[in-house]
Design a protein around this motif. Structure first.
Motif, mmCIF file in Angstrom:
data_model
loop_
_atom_site.group_PDB
_atom_site.id
_atom_site.type_symbol
_atom_site.label_atom_id
_atom_site.label_comp_id
_atom_site.label_asym_id
_atom_site.label_seq_id
_atom_site.Cartn_x
_atom_site.Cartn_y
_atom_site.Cartn_z
ATOM 1 N N MET A 1 -44.318 -36.263 -13.144
ATOM 2 C CA MET A 1 -44.125 -34.902 -12.677
ATOM 3 C C MET A 1 -44.890 -33.953 -13.600
ATOM 4 O O MET A 1 -45.149 -34.257 -14.754
ATOM 5 C CB MET A 1 -42.657 -34.520 -12.683
ATOM 6 C CG MET A 1 -41.810 -35.369 -11.762
ATOM 7 S SD MET A 1 -41.990 -34.885 -10.083
ATOM 8 C CE MET A 1 -40.374 -34.345 -9.754
ATOM 9 N N PHE A 2 -45.201 -32.785 -13.046
ATOM 10 C CA PHE A 2 -45.950 -31.767 -13.764
ATOM 11 C C PHE A 2 -45.362 -30.417 -13.363
ATOM 12 O O PHE A 2 -45.130 -30.170 -12.175
ATOM 13 C CB PHE A 2 -47.433 -31.843 -13.365
ATOM 14 C CG PHE A 2 -48.306 -30.850 -14.054
ATOM 15 C CD1 PHE A 2 -48.824 -31.114 -15.306
ATOM 16 C CD2 PHE A 2 -48.614 -29.642 -13.449
ATOM 17 C CE1 PHE A 2 -49.642 -30.195 -15.948
ATOM 18 C CE2 PHE A 2 -49.435 -28.718 -14.072
ATOM 19 C CZ PHE A 2 -49.947 -28.997 -15.331
ATOM 20 N N THR A 3 -45.111 -29.559 -14.328
ATOM 21 C CA THR A 3 -44.503 -28.260 -14.032
ATOM 22 C C THR A 3 -45.328 -27.133 -14.629
ATOM 23 O O THR A 3 -45.764 -27.213 -15.773
ATOM 24 C CB THR A 3 -43.063 -28.185 -14.576
ATOM 25 O OG1 THR A 3 -42.273 -29.168 -13.912
ATOM 26 C CG2 THR A 3 -42.439 -26.826 -14.340
ATOM 27 N N GLN A 4 -45.523 -26.099 -13.819
ATOM 28 C CA GLN A 4 -46.128 -24.865 -14.306
ATOM 29 C C GLN A 4 -45.019 -23.825 -14.397
ATOM 30 O O GLN A 4 -44.226 -23.659 -13.455
ATOM 31 C CB GLN A 4 -47.212 -24.362 -13.359
ATOM 32 C CG GLN A 4 -47.844 -23.069 -13.846
ATOM 33 C CD GLN A 4 -48.781 -22.448 -12.835
ATOM 34 O OE1 GLN A 4 -48.442 -22.334 -11.671
ATOM 35 N NE2 GLN A 4 -49.951 -22.043 -13.290
ATOM 36 N N VAL A 5 -44.952 -23.143 -15.540
ATOM 37 C CA VAL A 5 -43.985 -22.080 -15.765
ATOM 38 C C VAL A 5 -44.776 -20.817 -16.073
ATOM 39 O O VAL A 5 -45.594 -20.822 -16.999
ATOM 40 C CB VAL A 5 -43.049 -22.422 -16.952
ATOM 41 C CG1 VAL A 5 -42.067 -21.285 -17.208
ATOM 42 C CG2 VAL A 5 -42.328 -23.736 -16.717
ATOM 43 N N VAL A 6 -44.549 -19.768 -15.287
ATOM 44 C CA VAL A 6 -45.256 -18.505 -15.516
ATOM 45 C C VAL A 6 -44.208 -17.422 -15.763
ATOM 46 O O VAL A 6 -43.404 -17.113 -14.879
ATOM 47 C CB VAL A 6 -46.161 -18.124 -14.323
ATOM 48 C CG1 VAL A 6 -46.950 -16.859 -14.657
ATOM 49 C CG2 VAL A 6 -47.098 -19.268 -13.966
ATOM 50 N N TRP B 1 -44.687 -30.284 -9.553
ATOM 51 C CA TRP B 1 -45.631 -31.050 -8.739
ATOM 52 C C TRP B 1 -45.433 -32.536 -8.947
ATOM 53 O O TRP B 1 -44.901 -32.963 -9.972
ATOM 54 C CB TRP B 1 -47.053 -30.664 -9.138
ATOM 55 C CG TRP B 1 -47.310 -29.198 -8.973
ATOM 56 C CD1 TRP B 1 -46.965 -28.187 -9.843
ATOM 57 C CD2 TRP B 1 -47.919 -28.562 -7.862
ATOM 58 N NE1 TRP B 1 -47.330 -26.972 -9.325
ATOM 59 C CE2 TRP B 1 -47.930 -27.170 -8.118
ATOM 60 C CE3 TRP B 1 -48.476 -29.038 -6.680
ATOM 61 C CZ2 TRP B 1 -48.462 -26.259 -7.224
ATOM 62 C CZ3 TRP B 1 -49.022 -28.116 -5.795
ATOM 63 C CH2 TRP B 1 -49.003 -26.744 -6.066
ATOM 64 N N GLU B 2 -45.902 -33.298 -7.983
ATOM 65 C CA GLU B 2 -45.830 -34.754 -8.095
ATOM 66 C C GLU B 2 -46.621 -35.256 -9.302
ATOM 67 O O GLU B 2 -46.254 -36.253 -9.916
ATOM 68 C CB GLU B 2 -46.368 -35.411 -6.824
ATOM 69 C CG GLU B 2 -45.499 -35.141 -5.605
ATOM 70 C CD GLU B 2 -46.139 -35.584 -4.306
ATOM 71 O OE1 GLU B 2 -47.317 -36.019 -4.309
ATOM 72 O OE2 GLU B 2 -45.459 -35.486 -3.261
ATOM 73 N N SER B 3 -47.710 -34.554 -9.635
ATOM 74 C CA SER B 3 -48.569 -34.963 -10.753
ATOM 75 C C SER B 3 -49.459 -33.790 -11.143
ATOM 76 O O SER B 3 -49.577 -32.802 -10.404
ATOM 77 C CB SER B 3 -49.458 -36.139 -10.342
ATOM 78 O OG SER B 3 -50.360 -35.730 -9.325
ATOM 79 N N ALA B 4 -50.122 -33.931 -12.299
ATOM 80 C CA ALA B 4 -51.098 -32.919 -12.717
ATOM 81 C C ALA B 4 -52.243 -32.855 -11.718
ATOM 82 O O ALA B 4 -52.790 -31.776 -11.453
ATOM 83 C CB ALA B 4 -51.611 -33.230 -14.121
ATOM 84 N N GLU B 5 -52.593 -33.980 -11.147
ATOM 85 C CA GLU B 5 -53.661 -34.025 -10.149
ATOM 86 C C GLU B 5 -53.275 -33.231 -8.895
ATOM 87 O O GLU B 5 -54.104 -32.534 -8.311
ATOM 88 C CB GLU B 5 -54.016 -35.467 -9.787
ATOM 89 C CG GLU B 5 -54.630 -36.271 -10.924
ATOM 90 C CD GLU B 5 -53.616 -36.752 -11.965
ATOM 91 O OE1 GLU B 5 -54.052 -37.020 -13.103
ATOM 92 O OE2 GLU B 5 -52.408 -36.833 -11.664
ATOM 93 N N ASP C 1 -46.369 -31.462 -18.881
ATOM 94 C CA ASP C 1 -46.363 -32.839 -18.401
ATOM 95 C C ASP C 1 -45.017 -33.458 -18.748
ATOM 96 O O ASP C 1 -44.563 -33.354 -19.897
ATOM 97 C CB ASP C 1 -47.471 -33.658 -19.091
ATOM 98 C CG ASP C 1 -48.851 -33.262 -18.626
ATOM 99 O OD1 ASP C 1 -49.082 -33.295 -17.408
ATOM 100 O OD2 ASP C 1 -49.692 -32.922 -19.476
ATOM 101 N N GLU C 2 -44.411 -34.081 -17.772
ATOM 102 C CA GLU C 2 -43.129 -34.731 -18.023
ATOM 103 C C GLU C 2 -43.321 -35.927 -18.947
ATOM 104 O O GLU C 2 -44.259 -36.709 -18.791
ATOM 105 C CB GLU C 2 -42.496 -35.202 -16.711
ATOM 106 C CG GLU C 2 -41.134 -35.851 -16.914
ATOM 107 C CD GLU C 2 -40.507 -36.295 -15.600
ATOM 108 O OE1 GLU C 2 -39.299 -36.546 -15.604
ATOM 109 O OE2 GLU C 2 -41.209 -36.378 -14.591
#
Length: 100
Positions: free
Chosen positions: A1-6, A55-59, A91-92
């Protein structure tokens, strides 16, 4: 998993319009392929508003990033915010495998 925090710290007179925009963005991003979750958060004192996308991934994030950029291109963040946006890309780290 991949997370963006703004993290957004809007000027008081732009808080409501910032919140409305982030809520709209969270709804729109939910249709982007690879997105797991999108949510808007408020800090206890209401000084900061936070948009998170997982997201499912950074990609998957990279592939969907153009759609997100298009959403935010017209927002006058310099006018609305007290300070620049704080953006975290996370990145998780999976838990360790169970030891036997």
């Amino acid at each position: 998993m991949f997370t963006q925090v703004v993290v957004h710290r809007p000027r008081p007179e732009f808080r409501d319009v910032t919140l409305a925009y982030l809520q709209q963005a969270a709804l729109i991003t939910r249709s982007v392929a690879g997105l797991v979750q999108s949510a808007v958060w408020s800090e206890g004192d209401d000084e900061r508003l936070v948009l998170t996308t997982t997201w499912e991934s950074a990609e998957a994030f990279t592939a969907g990033e153009d759609a997100l950029f298009d959403l935010f291109r017209s927002v006058p963040f310099e006018e609305w915010m007290l300070e620049p946006l704080d953006v975290l890309l996370l990145d998780e780290i999976p838990p360790p495998a169970p030891q036997e």
